[in-house]
Design an enzyme around this catalytic site. Structure first.
Site, PDB file in Angstrom:
ATOM      1  N   ARG A 127     -21.324  27.306  10.246  1.00 24.60           N
ATOM      2  CA  ARG A 127     -20.741  27.308   8.894  1.00 24.60           C
ATOM      3  C   ARG A 127     -19.590  26.324   8.735  1.00 24.60           C
ATOM      4  O   ARG A 127     -19.451  25.718   7.670  1.00 24.60           O
ATOM      5  CB  ARG A 127     -20.393  28.705   8.410  1.00 24.60           C
ATOM      6  N   THR A 128     -18.782  26.144   9.772  1.00 25.16           N
ATOM      7  CA  THR A 128     -17.629  25.249   9.601  1.00 25.16           C
ATOM      8  C   THR A 128     -18.100  23.804   9.420  1.00 25.16           C
ATOM      9  O   THR A 128     -17.669  23.106   8.498  1.00 25.16           O
ATOM     10  CB  THR A 128     -16.663  25.368  10.795  1.00 25.16           C
ATOM     11  N   LYS A 169     -20.522  10.848  28.863  1.00 23.33           N
ATOM     12  CA  LYS A 169     -20.568   9.804  29.896  1.00 23.33           C
ATOM     13  C   LYS A 169     -19.204   9.613  30.544  1.00 23.33           C
ATOM     14  O   LYS A 169     -18.985   8.654  31.253  1.00 23.33           O
ATOM     15  CB  LYS A 169     -21.015   8.477  29.261  1.00 23.33           C
ATOM     16  N   ARG A 201     -13.411  19.503  15.743  1.00 25.41           N
ATOM     17  CA  ARG A 201     -13.452  20.775  16.475  1.00 25.41           C
ATOM     18  C   ARG A 201     -13.555  20.428  17.950  1.00 25.41           C
ATOM     19  O   ARG A 201     -14.369  19.585  18.345  1.00 25.41           O
ATOM     20  CB  ARG A 201     -14.645  21.615  16.039  1.00 25.41           C
ATOM     21  N   HIS A 233      -7.304  27.626  13.868  1.00 25.82           N
ATOM     22  CA  HIS A 233      -8.455  27.332  13.009  1.00 25.82           C
ATOM     23  C   HIS A 233      -7.927  27.472  11.576  1.00 25.82           C
ATOM     24  O   HIS A 233      -8.259  28.415  10.867  1.00 25.82           O
ATOM     25  CB  HIS A 233      -9.558  28.347  13.309  1.00 25.82           C
TER      26      HIS A 233
HETATM   27  C1  NCD Z   1     -15.145  31.161  14.517  1.00 25.05           C
HETATM   28  C2  NCD Z   1     -14.764  30.024  15.453  1.00 25.05           C
HETATM   29  O1  NCD Z   1     -15.547  29.133  15.704  1.00 25.05           O
HETATM   30  O2  NCD Z   1     -13.638  30.076  15.906  1.00 25.05           O
HETATM   31  N1  NCD Z   1     -16.231  30.911  13.698  1.00 25.05           N
HETATM   32  C3  NCD Z   1     -16.100  30.143  12.582  1.00 25.05           C
HETATM   33  O3  NCD Z   1     -15.446  29.125  12.546  1.00 25.05           O
HETATM   34  N2  NCD Z   1     -16.722  30.584  11.467  1.00 25.05           N
HETATM   35  C4  NCD Z   1     -15.215  32.460  15.197  1.00 25.05           C
HETATM   36  C5  NCD Z   1     -16.203  32.657  16.310  1.00 25.05           C
HETATM   37  O4  NCD Z   1     -16.788  31.729  16.839  1.00 25.05           O
HETATM   38  O5  NCD Z   1     -16.376  33.826  16.669  1.00 25.05           O
END
Ligand code: NCD
Length: 331
Positions: free
Chosen positions: A75-76, A103, A125, A153
Site C-alpha cells: 500500500r505505501t 551488487k 523505504r 514511518h
Molecule cells: C507497515 C510498515 O511497513 O511499517 N505497513 C505499512 O506501511 N502499511 C506495517 C507493517 O509492515 O506491519
C-alpha cells in the site's frame, strides 16, 4: 466538526502558509501546528479523489518523482505512486530487488546516482533505521521517508491522524491504544509521537518482550495487559507481529499470542462502544486481529486508512515540492 489549525502556520508576505522543512523524515521533526497544517492540506485531496472520475491535477507536471523501495511494500508504494501521478509528476519506481545494491553498491553511491538524474522528489523505504536521513543529506531534492527500519514511518502516522480526525473530530483527550508488536514497529513510534503531539492520551499495549523501553519518551503510557489497555479506549490501533524483524522467540506461539493479545469482539467490548478499529496493514488475520473485527462495517477504519494514505501523500508531495516549483514564499 473538524478541528481547526489551533496554532496557525506563519504566513509569508503574500499570505501563504509556510512549511519550514525540506524533507519529511520523522514526526519528531514536526511541531503540532505543522502536523495540523498537513492534515488540513490533505482534506482537499480527500474531496478531489472522491469527487471525480478524472482525478488529475497538474501541479507537479514536469517533475520527476523516484520511489526507491529497498523493502517490500504494497500500500505505501502504490499510494505514493498514485499520489504522484494524480499530481501530474513523472513517477519512476526503482525495483530494489534488481538494483545495484545487490551488487554491493553503497547507499551513498545509490543516493548520488539518484541525484545525478535530477529527481525533484525522492521517496525512500529502507530496512535500516537512519538510512533515509543519510540519503537525504546527500541529495539536492526533498526526500520523504516511507519507512526506515524500526524507526519512523511519518506518512503512516499522518494518514492515521487524518483518519482519526475525520471520524472523531478532534484529538484532545482522545484515548488511543496502540497494541501488539510495538517493539519492532516504526508505525507505532511515529504514531505515538504524532498523537501525543496532537493532544491524545496514547497507550502502548504489548507483552513485556515486545514493549520498547522508550515508549514514555515517545509520549505513551505502557500497558502489559489488553484488558487494562483497552479499557475506555476511543481508538484501538492494532499492529502486525513483525516476524521478519525478530531474531529469536518473542512470543510462545501465534495461537497463544492471539489468545492473550488478539483483538476479538469480546476484547473490543472493553473499549468505548463507538471505538474505532485501525490497522496499518498488512494484517495477519487470526493472529493480532480476528476477521469479524477487521471487517466490521462501522467500527473498522482499515480501508479508510488506505484511502487517506493517497490523500496524505498527495499533500506531502505537494507541500515539499512548492519551493522547487517556485511557489512564492517557499524555499
Ligand atoms: C507497515 C510498515 O511497513 O511499517 N505497513 C505499512 O506501511 N502499511 C506495517 C507493517 O509492515 O506491519
Amino acid at each position: 466538526m473538524l478541528e481547526t489549525n489551533a496554532a496557525p502556520a506563519p504566513l509569508d508576505l503574500t499570505g501563504r502558509a509556510l512549511f519550514p522543512h525540506r524533507h519529511l523524515l520523522s514526526i519528531a521533526d514536526l511541531k503540532p501546528w505543522e502536523i495540523r497544517f498537513l492534515l488540513d492540506e490533505a482534506e482537499q485531496w480527500v474531496r478531489a479523489n472522491r469527487g471525480h472520475a478524472r482525478k488529475h491535477d497538474d501541479r507537479l507536471a514536469g517533475m520527476t518523482q523516484i520511489n526507491a523501495f529497498f523493502e517490500n511494500s504494497t500500500r505505501t508504494l502504490l499510494s505514493f505512486e498514485i499520489a504522484g501521478k494524480r499530481l501530474g509528476a513523472d513517477v519512476v519506481n526503482m525495483a530494489a530487488a534488481t538494483s545495484s545494491l545487490k551488487k554491493g553498491e553503497t547507499l551513498i553511491d545509490t543516493a548520488m546516482t539518484l541525484n545525478a538524474m535530477y529527481a525533484d522528489v525522492i521517496v525512500i523505504r529502507h530496512g535500516s533505521s537512519g538510512a533515509v536521513r543519510l540519503i537525504a543529506d546527500k541529495v539536492d531534492c526533498p526526500v520523504l521517508n516511507a519507512g526506515d527500519g524500526w524507526h519512523q514511518h511519518p506518512t503512516q502516522a499522518l494518514l492515521d491522524a487524518l483518519t482519526i480526525r475525520r471520524r472523531k473530530g478532534s484529538f484532545e483527550g482522545l484515548v488511543v491504544a496502540i497494541c501488539g508488536d510495538v517493539l519492532h514497529s516504526r508505525v507505532a513510534r511515529s504514531n505515538m509521537l504524532c498523537l501525543a503531539a496532537l493532544g491524545a492520551q496514547v497507550r502502548a499495549v504489548a507483552p513485556p518482550t515486545l514493549m520498547p523501553p522508550e515508549v514514555e519518551m515517545l509520549g505513551a503510557t505502557p500497558f502489559h495487559r489488553m484488558d487494562a489497555g483497552l479499557d475506555g479506549a476511543d481508538v484501538v490501533m492494532m499492529l502486525r507481529l513483525q516476524n521478519e524483524r525478530m531474531d529469536g522467540a518473542f512470543i510462545p506461539s501465534p495461537r497463544e499470542y492471539h489468545m492473550l493479545y488478539g483483538l476479538t469482539p469480546e476484547r473490543l467490548a472493553l473499549a468505548k462502544p463507538d471505538a474505532l478499529v485501525m490497522h496499518p496493514g498488512p494484517m495477519n488475520r487470526g493472529v493480532e486481529i480476528s476477521s469479524s473485527v477487521a471487517d466490521h462495517p462501522e467500527r473498522s477504519a482499515i480501508t479508510e486508512q488506505v484511502e487517506m494514505g493517497v490523500a496524505m501523500r498527495m499533500a506531502c508531495l505537494d507541500v515539499l515540492t512548492r519551493g522547487a516549483r517556485g511557489v512564492e514564499g517557499w524555499s
